[in-house]
Scaffold this motif. Structure first.
Motif, PDB file in Angstrom:
ATOM      1  N   ASN A 109      -8.540  -3.810  -4.146  1.00  0.00           N
ATOM      2  CA  ASN A 109      -7.725  -2.853  -3.506  1.00  0.00           C
ATOM      3  C   ASN A 109      -8.208  -1.414  -3.130  1.00  0.00           C
ATOM      4  OD1 ASN A 109      -5.426  -0.591  -4.319  1.00  0.00           O
ATOM      5  ND2 ASN A 109      -4.586  -1.959  -3.005  1.00  0.00           N
TER       6      ASN A 109
ATOM      7  N   ASP B  49      -8.290   2.743  -2.135  1.00  0.00           N
ATOM      8  CA  ASP B  49      -7.406   3.870  -2.045  1.00  0.00           C
ATOM      9  C   ASP B  49      -7.175   4.112  -0.578  1.00  0.00           C
ATOM     10  OD1 ASP B  49      -7.517   4.012  -4.711  1.00  0.00           O
ATOM     11  OD2 ASP B  49      -9.147   5.359  -4.814  1.00  0.00           O
TER      12      ASP B  49
ATOM     13  N   TYR C 189      -6.573   2.093   1.798  1.00  0.00           N
ATOM     14  CA  TYR C 189      -5.687   1.121   2.334  1.00  0.00           C
ATOM     15  C   TYR C 189      -4.617   0.758   1.416  1.00  0.00           C
ATOM     16  CZ  TYR C 189      -8.668   0.083   6.208  1.00  0.00           C
ATOM     17  OH  TYR C 189      -9.454   0.362   7.243  1.00  0.00           O
ATOM     18  N   ASP C 190      -3.638   1.583   1.185  1.00  0.00           N
ATOM     19  CA  ASP C 190      -2.475   1.399  -0.122  1.00  0.00           C
ATOM     20  C   ASP C 190      -1.893   0.191   0.142  1.00  0.00           C
ATOM     21  OD1 ASP C 190      -1.281   2.144  -2.132  1.00  0.00           O
ATOM     22  OD2 ASP C 190       0.102   3.395  -1.323  1.00  0.00           O
ATOM     23  N   ASP C 191      -1.633  -0.601  -0.879  1.00  0.00           N
ATOM     24  CA  ASP C 191      -0.829  -1.741  -0.865  1.00  0.00           C
ATOM     25  C   ASP C 191      -1.432  -2.810   0.067  1.00  0.00           C
ATOM     26  OD1 ASP C 191       0.866  -0.619  -2.674  1.00  0.00           O
ATOM     27  OD2 ASP C 191       2.155   0.266  -1.020  1.00  0.00           O
ATOM     28  N   VAL C 192      -2.673  -2.834   0.262  1.00  0.00           N
ATOM     29  CA  VAL C 192      -3.376  -3.942   0.989  1.00  0.00           C
ATOM     30  C   VAL C 192      -4.519  -4.602   0.203  1.00  0.00           C
ATOM     31  CG1 VAL C 192      -4.606  -4.671   2.930  1.00  0.00           C
ATOM     32  CG2 VAL C 192      -3.013  -2.631   3.146  1.00  0.00           C
ATOM     33  N   ILE C 193      -4.380  -5.701   0.042  1.00  0.00           N
ATOM     34  CA  ILE C 193      -5.373  -6.665  -0.689  1.00  0.00           C
ATOM     35  C   ILE C 193      -6.564  -7.321   0.034  1.00  0.00           C
ATOM     36  CG2 ILE C 193      -5.529  -8.481  -2.401  1.00  0.00           C
ATOM     37  CD1 ILE C 193      -4.116  -6.208  -3.524  1.00  0.00           C
TER      38      ILE C 193
END
Length: 360
Positions: free
Chosen positions: A253, A255, A257-261
């Motif tokens: 993860n 920082d 690309y928040d909430d992108v795995i």
């Protein structure tokens, strides 16, 4: 009377809450064990550019963000000494070649001497053998015979000396040309050292010097790496490094690309520990790389070291001293297996119908 009942009711509720104990049943689930690490994104093949000579930076021939090819010039350094040495070496080479092969070559004068000495030798040879024949017939004097013989021998020796001189001089001049060529090549290479070139096809990520600044061999001048391919640098704690192997899955993860795995795989494990932070550096490759990445982007990663399906688990908060639980039968010793941040695998000592109580 109503006040008395109300107070009694509140007291009973408090008593009930005071004796309430949390309990759970072991539950089957898929359990994944992972090692946590911090993550930093870096271009593949990233390296610091150094000069191999000292001087003053004349010009940055590229800008940050430029794409470059291998052997492209990046920076130009000024130093007049190598240029002067190269010019002097060129002059010395020209002189050596002129002496060896030119119209006014030293060898030409020796060849002229050999030609003259050859004529003298032939003439003295004819006179000597003529006088010898006469002497054999008892014609002429002994003095004349000895004189002709001496002149013949002197001419023969002189011709041999000139041939030796020619061969020796030719070798010396040829050696001088080779030495001059080597000196000129060496000075030319040194002169080229003042032009710093790229070692790879890539992108210029940083320039650290401005024209006019002093350049040394100890300071980096630029940073260059791949323009398209990026790697994930992971810092793994020394207590976890023995669990890491190549090709393990990585969940990342960032920082930015928040909430992108993002997913990756371990590609390299560096064997030397960083004594400053007691970690080991590990590299991973993206399975599917984001379209936009920059060097230094940070995030968090979990390296999957084990995964099991349908395993009996308990919340870790219910475990006592690492291998005990509280049940209706008292404290029971259990055998544990995989674990993650919240749950731990129960290998033996409990069934899924046994209530486990949280220790107060």
């Amino acid at each position: 009377m109503m006040k008395l009942y109300r107070v009694l009711f509140i007291f009973l509720i408090l008593q009930s809450c005071g004796h309430k104990t949390d309990k759970v049943l072991p539950e089957e689930r898929t359990l994944t064990e992972a090692v946590y690490s911090s993550a930093i994104i870096q271009p593949d093949s990233l390296y610091q550019v150094y000069a191999i000579v000292s001087g003053i930076l004349d010009a940055n021939l590229v800008e940050e963000g430029d794409l470059v090819s291998k052997n492209d010039a990046l920076l130009q350094i000024i130093n007049s000494t190598p240029k002067i040495n190269s010019e002097n070496a060129k002059l010395a080479l020209n002189l050596a070649q002129e002496n060896y092969t030119g119209n006014a070559a030293i060898l030409s004068s020796i060849e002229d001497e050999i030609t003259a000495a050859t004529l003298t030798y032939k003439n003295d040879s004819i006179n000597y053998y003529r006088q010898k024949n006469l002497w054999n017939q008892h014609i002429g004097s002994k003095v004349q015979y000895d004189t002709k013989k001496l002149n013949y021998e002197l001419a023969s020796n002189q011709l041999k000396l000139l041939h030796n001189k020619y061969n020796r001089t030719k070798n010396e001049l040829h050696t001088a040309v080779k030495q001059a060529q080597n000196n000129y090549q060496s000075s030319s290479i040194m002169n080229l050292d003042f032009t710093v070139e790229s070692k790879i096809n890539g992108k210029v990520y940083a320039l650290y010097k401005e024209p006019g600044e002093i350049v040394t061999t100890m300071e980096p001048l630029a940073s260059i790496g791949s323009a398209q391919s990026f790697i994930i640098e992971l810092l793994v704690d020394e207590v976890d490094i023995v669990k890491i192997i190549v090709d393990q899955d990585v969940i990342l993860n960032l920082d930015a690309y928040d909430d992108v795995i993002f997913k990756g795989k371990i590609s390299k494990i560096y064997p030397k520990k960083d004594e400053r932070n007691q970690t080991f550096k590990v590299e991973a490759n993206f399975i599917e790389q984001p379209k936009i990445l920059y060097p230094g982007l940070s995030g968090e990663a979990n390296i999957i070291i084990a995964e099991k399906e349908k395993v009996l688990t308990l919340p870790k908060a219910y475990i006592i001293d690492g291998n005990k639980v509280k049940t209706d039968d008292g404290i029971v010793t259990i055998e544990t297996g995989l674990e993650n941040m919240n749950y731990i695998e129960i290998l033996s000592g409990l069934s899924k119908d046994t209530y486990v109580y949280k220790q107060n």
